[in-house]
Scaffold this motif. Structure first.
Motif, PDB file in Angstrom:
ATOM      1  N   TRP A 208       0.729  -1.019  -0.054  1.00  0.00           N
ATOM      2  CA  TRP A 208       0.192  -0.127   0.019  1.00  0.00           C
ATOM      3  C   TRP A 208       1.262   1.479   0.240  1.00  0.00           C
ATOM      4  CZ3 TRP A 208      -5.386  -0.243   0.490  1.00  0.00           C
ATOM      5  CH2 TRP A 208      -5.965  -1.243  -0.082  1.00  0.00           C
ATOM      6  N   TRP A 209       1.717   1.039   0.776  1.00  0.00           N
ATOM      7  CA  TRP A 209       2.675   2.429   0.967  1.00  0.00           C
ATOM      8  C   TRP A 209       3.267   2.837  -0.350  1.00  0.00           C
ATOM      9  CZ3 TRP A 209       7.714   3.034   0.850  1.00  0.00           C
ATOM     10  CH2 TRP A 209       8.668   4.143   0.788  1.00  0.00           C
ATOM     11  N   LEU A 210       4.383   1.572  -0.024  1.00  0.00           N
ATOM     12  CA  LEU A 210       4.666   1.665  -2.433  1.00  0.00           C
ATOM     13  C   LEU A 210       4.064   1.624  -3.711  1.00  0.00           C
ATOM     14  CD1 LEU A 210       6.493  -1.768  -2.446  1.00  0.00           C
ATOM     15  CD2 LEU A 210       7.895   0.760  -2.545  1.00  0.00           C
ATOM     16  N   ARG A 211       2.831   1.576  -3.014  1.00  0.00           N
ATOM     17  CA  ARG A 211       1.713   1.835  -4.043  1.00  0.00           C
ATOM     18  C   ARG A 211       1.284   3.573  -3.872  1.00  0.00           C
ATOM     19  NH1 ARG A 211      -3.032  -1.475  -4.043  1.00  0.00           N
ATOM     20  NH2 ARG A 211      -4.090  -0.232  -5.649  1.00  0.00           N
ATOM     21  N   SER A 212       1.536   4.089  -2.993  1.00  0.00           N
ATOM     22  CA  SER A 212       1.165   5.026  -2.911  1.00  0.00           C
ATOM     23  C   SER A 212       1.984   6.276  -3.371  1.00  0.00           C
ATOM     24  CB  SER A 212       0.561   5.789  -1.778  1.00  0.00           C
ATOM     25  OG  SER A 212       1.287   5.616  -0.791  1.00  0.00           O
ATOM     26  N   ARG A 213       3.501   5.631  -2.822  1.00  0.00           N
ATOM     27  CA  ARG A 213       4.976   6.140  -3.447  1.00  0.00           C
ATOM     28  C   ARG A 213       5.078   6.600  -4.612  1.00  0.00           C
ATOM     29  NH1 ARG A 213       6.356  10.091  -0.098  1.00  0.00           N
ATOM     30  NH2 ARG A 213       8.082  10.595  -1.292  1.00  0.00           N
ATOM     31  N   ILE A 214       4.317   5.409  -5.570  1.00  0.00           N
ATOM     32  CA  ILE A 214       4.651   5.479  -7.088  1.00  0.00           C
ATOM     33  C   ILE A 214       3.721   5.977  -7.702  1.00  0.00           C
ATOM     34  CG2 ILE A 214       4.231   4.247  -8.917  1.00  0.00           C
ATOM     35  CD1 ILE A 214       5.347   1.307  -7.347  1.00  0.00           C
ATOM     36  N   ARG A 215       2.494   6.336  -7.397  1.00  0.00           N
ATOM     37  CA  ARG A 215       1.206   7.505  -7.845  1.00  0.00           C
ATOM     38  C   ARG A 215       1.537   8.657  -7.111  1.00  0.00           C
ATOM     39  NH1 ARG A 215      -2.782   3.868  -5.733  1.00  0.00           N
ATOM     40  NH2 ARG A 215      -2.736   4.573  -3.825  1.00  0.00           N
ATOM     41  N   LEU A 216       2.643   9.177  -5.704  1.00  0.00           N
ATOM     42  CA  LEU A 216       2.489  10.443  -6.413  1.00  0.00           C
ATOM     43  C   LEU A 216       3.993  10.996  -6.835  1.00  0.00           C
ATOM     44  CD1 LEU A 216       3.131  13.207  -4.557  1.00  0.00           C
ATOM     45  CD2 LEU A 216       4.692  12.348  -2.666  1.00  0.00           C
ATOM     46  N   THR A 217       5.042  10.255  -6.899  1.00  0.00           N
ATOM     47  CA  THR A 217       6.211   9.809  -8.112  1.00  0.00           C
ATOM     48  C   THR A 217       5.898  10.824  -9.121  1.00  0.00           C
ATOM     49  OG1 THR A 217       7.484   9.092  -6.220  1.00  0.00           O
ATOM     50  CG2 THR A 217       8.409   8.859  -8.641  1.00  0.00           C
ATOM     51  N   ARG A 218       4.991   9.458  -9.440  1.00  0.00           N
ATOM     52  CA  ARG A 218       4.751   9.738 -11.326  1.00  0.00           C
ATOM     53  C   ARG A 218       3.675  11.224 -10.960  1.00  0.00           C
ATOM     54  NH1 ARG A 218       0.933   5.938 -11.227  1.00  0.00           N
ATOM     55  NH2 ARG A 218       2.506   4.170 -12.563  1.00  0.00           N
ATOM     56  N   GLU A 219       3.153  11.359 -10.729  1.00  0.00           N
ATOM     57  CA  GLU A 219       2.733  13.097 -11.140  1.00  0.00           C
ATOM     58  C   GLU A 219       3.239  13.995 -10.578  1.00  0.00           C
ATOM     59  OE1 GLU A 219      -0.147  13.590 -11.821  1.00  0.00           O
ATOM     60  OE2 GLU A 219      -0.589  12.058 -12.252  1.00  0.00           O
ATOM     61  N   GLN A 220       4.777  13.907  -9.585  1.00  0.00           N
ATOM     62  CA  GLN A 220       5.701  14.841  -9.308  1.00  0.00           C
ATOM     63  C   GLN A 220       6.648  14.595 -10.749  1.00  0.00           C
ATOM     64  OE1 GLN A 220       7.545  13.744  -5.780  1.00  0.00           O
ATOM     65  NE2 GLN A 220       6.278  14.867  -4.619  1.00  0.00           N
ATOM     66  N   ALA A 221       6.981  13.683 -11.539  1.00  0.00           N
ATOM     67  CA  ALA A 221       7.483  13.726 -12.643  1.00  0.00           C
ATOM     68  C   ALA A 221       6.749  14.105 -13.943  1.00  0.00           C
ATOM     69  CB  ALA A 221       8.261  12.044 -13.140  1.00  0.00           C
ATOM     70  N   VAL A 222       5.581  13.942 -13.981  1.00  0.00           N
ATOM     71  CA  VAL A 222       4.869  14.245 -14.993  1.00  0.00           C
ATOM     72  C   VAL A 222       5.248  16.307 -14.802  1.00  0.00           C
ATOM     73  CG1 VAL A 222       2.780  15.134 -15.893  1.00  0.00           C
ATOM     74  CG2 VAL A 222       3.880  12.784 -15.456  1.00  0.00           C
ATOM     75  N   ASP A 223       4.877  16.782 -13.847  1.00  0.00           N
ATOM     76  CA  ASP A 223       4.905  17.882 -13.417  1.00  0.00           C
ATOM     77  C   ASP A 223       5.784  18.155 -13.607  1.00  0.00           C
ATOM     78  OD1 ASP A 223       2.492  18.107 -12.957  1.00  0.00           O
ATOM     79  OD2 ASP A 223       2.723  17.840 -10.375  1.00  0.00           O
ATOM     80  N   LEU A 224       7.526  18.069 -13.432  1.00  0.00           N
ATOM     81  CA  LEU A 224       8.294  18.475 -13.402  1.00  0.00           C
ATOM     82  C   LEU A 224       8.797  19.106 -14.731  1.00  0.00           C
ATOM     83  CD1 LEU A 224      10.942  19.556 -12.297  1.00  0.00           C
ATOM     84  CD2 LEU A 224      11.404  16.753 -12.575  1.00  0.00           C
ATOM     85  N   GLU A 225       8.636  17.770 -16.328  1.00  0.00           N
ATOM     86  CA  GLU A 225       8.358  18.027 -17.380  1.00  0.00           C
ATOM     87  C   GLU A 225       7.524  18.914 -17.991  1.00  0.00           C
ATOM     88  OE1 GLU A 225       8.035  15.005 -21.099  1.00  0.00           O
ATOM     89  OE2 GLU A 225       8.254  14.307 -19.160  1.00  0.00           O
ATOM     90  N   VAL A 226       6.049  19.168 -16.822  1.00  0.00           N
ATOM     91  CA  VAL A 226       5.212  20.522 -17.906  1.00  0.00           C
ATOM     92  C   VAL A 226       6.082  21.557 -17.407  1.00  0.00           C
ATOM     93  CG1 VAL A 226       3.398  20.848 -17.366  1.00  0.00           C
ATOM     94  CG2 VAL A 226       3.088  18.875 -17.794  1.00  0.00           C
TER      95      VAL A 226
END
Length: 194
Positions: free
Chosen positions: A176-194
């Motif tokens: 559960w913790w890993l999945r929440s970290r993956i979701r957060l990291t994915r959004e941060q990576a996309v936001d950084l690229e945008v």
């Protein structure tokens, strides 16, 4: 990193071979019958015995089935939202976002969503809230770029894979913790690229 960590939780049990330790049978003398043997149960019927392993397996199967059913309900809901939506008017911001990101997705307006939602791998679809066409052009460009970067990265495929792992390992707090970290990291990576 977090995706690799989640994958390792699946592969870790395969590194250690599973062997059951069994003790050699001890020499047990055969029982001696002194008198007539009386059976208290009817022949052929044995009382059911509940083992802990059966209960744990039953709980795991029930939890996995429930998680997969919940995922299926979500996928059905997304399909319904897509069918009930209408094509979004092509705006200059959306065209510019496609040009900037090098990705394409079908933009649709849905009254059912409160924020943008991207799904699909082969033919990605972005559901946009009804207020999207009235938003300032800079906001439209940022939102469109964000969702199109998700489409270009094929994040939907990874999201589904993570959901399936989460369904199988629903009981594990680390997953559960890993999945929440993956979701957060994915959004941060996309936001950084945008």
């Amino acid at each position: 990193y977090y995706q690799a960590l989640l994958l390792s939780t699946l592969l870790l049990p395969m590194l250690q071979p599973w062997r059951q330790q069994t003790a050699p049978p001890a020499a047990i003398p055969a029982p001696q019958v002194v008198g007539p043997v009386v059976s208290v149960r009817p022949a052929g019927r044995e009382a059911p015995r509940w083992r802990t392993e059966d209960a744990v397996l039953g709980a795991w199967v029930a939890g996995t089935a429930g998680s997969l059913a919940w995922l299926l309900v979500g996928l059905i809901r997304l399909g319904r939202y897509r069918r009930q939506s209408r094509l979004a008017p092509v705006t200059a911001a959306w065209g510019r976002a496609e040009e900037l990101t090098g990705a394409r997705a079908e933009a649709r307006i849905s009254p059912e969503v409160t924020g943008p939602v991207m799904f699909g791998a082969r033919r990605p679809v972005v559901l946009l809230p009804a207020e999207f066409p009235a938003a300032p052009e800079d906001d439209q460009l940022a939102i469109a770029c964000h969702e199109l970067v998700h489409a270009r990265r094929r994040d939907w495929v990874f999201t589904l894979a993570e959901e399936l792992v989460g369904a199988a390992l629903w009981f594990h707090p680390g997953v559960w913790w890993l999945r929440s970290r993956i979701r957060l990291t994915r959004e941060q990576a996309v936001d950084l690229e945008v």
